[in-house]
Design an enzyme around this catalytic site. Structure first.
Site, mmCIF file in Angstrom:
data_model
loop_
_atom_site.group_PDB
_atom_site.id
_atom_site.type_symbol
_atom_site.label_atom_id
_atom_site.label_comp_id
_atom_site.label_asym_id
_atom_site.label_seq_id
_atom_site.Cartn_x
_atom_site.Cartn_y
_atom_site.Cartn_z
ATOM 1 N N TRP A 359 0.841 -1.210 0.000
ATOM 2 C CA TRP A 359 0.000 0.000 0.000
ATOM 3 C C TRP A 359 0.869 1.249 0.000
ATOM 4 O O TRP A 359 0.414 2.341 -0.306
ATOM 5 C CB TRP A 359 -0.936 0.012 1.214
ATOM 6 N N ASP A 360 2.147 1.067 0.327
ATOM 7 C CA ASP A 360 3.097 2.182 0.331
ATOM 8 C C ASP A 360 2.968 2.998 -0.960
ATOM 9 O O ASP A 360 3.099 4.219 -0.958
ATOM 10 C CB ASP A 360 4.545 1.660 0.421
ATOM 11 N N GLU A 496 0.310 -3.083 12.475
ATOM 12 C CA GLU A 496 0.460 -4.540 12.378
ATOM 13 C C GLU A 496 0.767 -5.228 13.700
ATOM 14 O O GLU A 496 0.996 -6.437 13.728
ATOM 15 C CB GLU A 496 1.542 -4.864 11.339
ATOM 16 N N LYS A 609 2.117 0.102 16.216
ATOM 17 C CA LYS A 609 3.339 0.147 15.396
ATOM 18 C C LYS A 609 3.394 1.465 14.618
ATOM 19 O O LYS A 609 4.449 2.061 14.451
ATOM 20 C CB LYS A 609 3.319 -1.037 14.427
ATOM 21 N N GLN A 610 2.247 1.888 14.110
ATOM 22 C CA GLN A 610 2.192 3.047 13.216
ATOM 23 C C GLN A 610 0.764 3.601 13.225
ATOM 24 O O GLN A 610 -0.148 2.917 13.683
ATOM 25 C CB GLN A 610 2.609 2.637 11.810
HETATM 26 C C1 BGC Z 1 4.684 -1.606 7.596
HETATM 27 C C2 BGC Z 1 3.696 -1.607 6.452
HETATM 28 C C3 BGC Z 1 4.451 -1.370 5.157
HETATM 29 C C4 BGC Z 1 5.573 -2.373 5.002
HETATM 30 C C5 BGC Z 1 6.422 -2.099 3.778
HETATM 31 C C6 BGC Z 1 5.756 -2.639 7.333
HETATM 32 O O1 BGC Z 1 6.693 -2.625 8.360
HETATM 33 O O2 BGC Z 1 4.021 -1.918 8.806
HETATM 34 O O3 BGC Z 1 2.741 -0.588 6.637
HETATM 35 O O4 BGC Z 1 3.577 -1.467 4.096
HETATM 36 O O5 BGC Z 1 6.414 -2.317 6.123
HETATM 37 O O6 BGC Z 1 6.998 -0.840 3.840
#
Ligand code: BGC
Length: 783
Positions: A359-360, A496, A609-610
């Protein structure tokens, strides 16, 4: 060669060689052009190097649990011997070593002064680039000077197909601590290439390798042209490697310069039987034109690109440098000429996440391209269109209708998320559960069309994406009879740390928004382009009742919400989890896991986490009031550990919007320095390219306060006291807009055909922009 470089504010520099940071520098100093990326490894290599050239879209699954972006043959290799001594950082003494990445023209310069045991000093200077004018061309100039002796110099220039990808991490030390010289050798490796042809004709070398699983031919033709006639020139051919070795006798103080040209073509772009001829044709054209011409042509393209996307922060040179560093890497990550390639989470600068697309792309990177290079944004979205068949297969394999985009996508769009972490210890569930990506893709399509007015794209490609993914949502959503609403169970949201949750607010709200927008687009197409709509409905067998159903299901999707506190609940029952405070920050000012916790045991806590809810309030700005944004930011910000590099930029942007400017600035720096200071600790695996894009977003959407609101450009800027001005450019509906923000004023110059007019909002005011005439609005910023 040094005199060719631009000023220091356009450079990333290295001084001295340090093996402990060498792999990080390899990532930072990557050169590329969207077609390929080559890590900033020293030409001669060193023990402990992690070198790699990655060709965009070249994947292979042979010999590895999931498909890899292939570590392709090395075009860079040049080894110099002086009187029989190999000049490298481990054989010789290093008297000095400097490198500079010149971001303005996309070249990497190097100068190393070697001394051997007899005190003979040799200087090597190099300049390399992957041409943006001819994306299939790489160029390297090597200059060798015998400084204090007369002697024999050999220059061996090779194409080396003996490559492998890293596969699994060994689990025999915890935490693993390996000497940097051998740490990569500890990994299990995957072999993806086998030789098809290797020739050393007098005028050029040719090596052709083929990916074993996907059958892609990779052809490399190379010529190295010396400035003086060699005493001897020997062609060397071994299995999977071709080289030419030139021998020179240099007088004291004399130099020899060798220009290496390499043409790289693949059967992704042309029939396999044409690869070799094309390589030779491109090579012959550019060797005839010479190094200076190739350099000038490359520079010209880079200057054009920078004209559209440079960002300058007056009063903060480090911020300008970090902005340019981020933009440089974004410019070499995407190939606007290839609608079947995208951007992996580590771009073309490393093997982290195996080159997979997340999704980045739509949520982090795409806005940069939409607003600076819409043609590249279009190519990135066409990749999603071209991988719809894979997304359809994902949906049907999981028992759903329509198309489900993969959480990790590669060449076909099929789900490619590995099931286990590289050390084999932990099950990864994101491939099964992180389903919000389908709505994120839809979000990308809609944002692109809103900013570019490229209705044709919507009619030809975008609508089909929206409709097929809507079908996925309505089959994935379940009706909950007890509450009379639709629910999404067993998911992972952007955060996550929490797996197998029900009704993640981000996922549900984005799915809802997606369904509403898809129904709207259906109605708009029915009114404006019924022929295009008829084509799509025939192609995908869409029933006219479906869009009504999407809209009505959307109305009834459950969104967890605590009305008393005005808080969106991240997912059902999140507020009942243990509230563990963050008490420690590391040397980079990043929060640490509280004692006893790590990535894998936070499911029962409120730690994130984010951003998840904060992310939602950012990307749907029209849907949340200022008070709601503030309340949710205030609740979730202290609970976020930023263990994803995607996190800080979003906090910076929303911090500015809700008035938490001190933290916003701190978050901006964390994002801007993610790779420059390696604050996530894994830059050696490749760039955090979404964080680089987040840094651009923090400048433009955060400090610049730019949002697309109800389809209109709106600005609400804020600058830190020591930033005197922020300047950036935007592309809007085919025209260019240059924006300047100071503490007192925001000014615009719109370019475009005369008579072009646009209106933008600055705070509560409407400003009319006329092409060619500057406009401005007074600002009053709170500090
Ligand atoms: C993040 C995801 C991201 C992925 C790739 C993961 O650590 O939690 O949001 O899409 O890294 O960058």
């Amino acid at each position: 060669m040094h005199s060719l470089l631009n000023d220091t504010d356009w450079r990333i520099e290295e001084s001295g060689f340090d093996i402990s940071t060498a792999n990080v520098l390899e990532t930072l100093l990557t050169v590329g052009n969207g077609y390929l990326g080559t890590r900033g490894t020293l030409e001669e290599g060193f023990k402990g190097e992690r070198s790699g050239t990655y060709l965009n879209g070249v994947f292979d699954g042979h010999d590895s649990p999931v498909i890899d972006q292939v570590n392709a043959p090395d075009w860079l290799s040049v080894v110099v011997h002086a009187n029989g001594v190999r000049l490298d950082v481990q054989t010789c003494q290093i008297l000095s070593h400097r490198r500079a990445l010149d971001m303005r023209q996309g070249v990497l310069w190097r100068e190393t002064l070697f001394a051997d045991a007899q005190g003979r000093q040799t200087r090597i200077e190099t300049l390399r680039f992957a041409s943006y004018a001819e994306q299939r061309l790489c160029v390297l100039r090597v200059s060798v000077t015998a400084l204090n002796y007369a002697g024999d110099i050999t220059v061996e220039s090779a194409i080396d197909g003996r490559r492998f990808n890293l596969d699994r991490f060994p689990v025999y030390l915890d935490p693993p601590q390996f000497a940097p010289e051998v740490k990569w050798e500890k990994w299990a490796k995957s072999l993806h290439l086998r030789q098809v042809a290797a020739t050393t004709a007098p005028e050029s070398l040719y090596l052709e390798m083929q990916t074993i699983g996907t059958g892609i031919r990779l052809g490399y033709a190379a010529t190295t042209l010396p400035s003086v006639e060699p005493l001897r020139n020997i062609d060397l051919r071994s299995h999977e490697r071709v080289a030419e070795r030139m021998e020179f006798a240099l007088a004291q103080g004399a130099s020899v310069v060798a220009d290496k040209f390499v043409a790289i073509c693949t059967s992704r772009d042309m029939p396999a039987e044409e690869v070799e001829d094309q390589c030779h044709t491109i090579l012959a054209r550019h060797t005839a034109m010479g190094f200076e011409a190739a350099l000038a042509a490359n520079r010209e393209v880079w200057l054009e690109k920078w004209a559209d996307c440079d960002v300058v922060v007056s009063g903060d040179a480090a911020a300008t440098q970090a902005a340019r560093f981020s933009i440089y890497h974004l410019l070499i990550a995407a190939n606007g000429n290839d609608p079947k390639a995208n951007i992996g989470a580590k771009s073309l600068s490393g093997e982290g996440y195996r080159g997979h697309v997340f999704w980045d792309t739509e949520i982090f990177m795409l806005p940069f391209y939409i607003y600076t290079q819409p043609d590249v944004a279009k190519a990135l979205l066409l990749y999603r269109y071209n991988t719809l068949p894979g997304a359809r297969r994902n949906a049907s394999a999981n028992g759903f209708r329509g198309a489900q985009y993969a959480w990790e996508s590669a060449d076909t769009g099929l789900e490619t998320t590995p099931k286990w972490t590289p050390d084999g210890k932990h099950r990864i569930w994101t491939g099964e559960e992180e389903i919000h990506v389908s709505a994120d893709v839809a979000y990308g399509v809609l944002t692109y069309v809103a900013a570019t007015a490229d209705i044709e794209f919507m009619d030809d490609f975008g609508a089909e994406i929206l409709f097929e993914t809507s079908r996925f949502w309505v089959s994935r959503l379940k009706h909950d009879p007890a509450r009379n609403c639709f629910v999404l169970t067993q998911v992972i949201g952007p955060d996550e740390f929490h797996e197998h949750v029900d009704n993640n607010a981000f996922t549900n709200r984005m799915a809802q928004w997606h369904l509403v927008q898809a129904a709207r687009i259906y109605d708009e197409m029915a009114a404006h382009n019924p022929a295009a709509l008829a084509r799509i409905t025939a192609r995908i067998g869409l029933d006219a009742t479906e869009p009504r159903h999407w809209a009505s299901v959307a109305n009834e999707i459950f969104i967890p919400f605590d009305a008393d506190r005005g808080l969106v609940e991240q997912f059902e029952n999140y507020f009942t989890l243990t509230d563990v405070p963050v008490t420690e920050w590391d040397a980079n000012d990043m929060p640490c896991y509280p004692p006893g916790y790590d990535h894998f045991n936070l499911n029962g806590t409120q730690l994130l986490k984010q951003p998840d809810v904060i992310m939602l309030t950012y990307i749907l700005p029209d849907e949340f009031s200022k008070a709601a944004k503030r309340a949710n930011y205030t609740y979730y910000e202290p609970r976020t550990l930023h263990k994803s590099s995607l996190s800080p930029a979003i906090h910076s942007i929303m911090g500015i919007e809700v008035g938490d400017t001190t933290r916003a600035l701190q978050y901006f720096r964390r994002s801007a320095l993610a790779d420059l200071s390696n604050n996530q600790g894994n830059t050696q695996d490749g760039m955090h390219i979404a964080s680089a894009a987040g840094t651009w977003q923090a400048l433009v959407f955060g400090f610049g306060g730019f949002r697309l609101k109800h389809g209109q450009m709106s600005f609400n800027p804020w600058l830190p006291p020591d930033w005197s001005e922020l300047r950036f450019g935007l592309r809007w509906r085919g025209n260019r807009l240059s924006v300047r923000i100071s503490h007192a004023e925001m000014s615009f110059v719109l370019s475009g055909p005369s008579g072009t007019q646009e209106t933008v909002r600055v705070g509560e005011r409407t400003v009319v922009l006329n092409a060619g005439r500057p406009s401005s609005a007074a600002l009053r910023m709170e500090s």
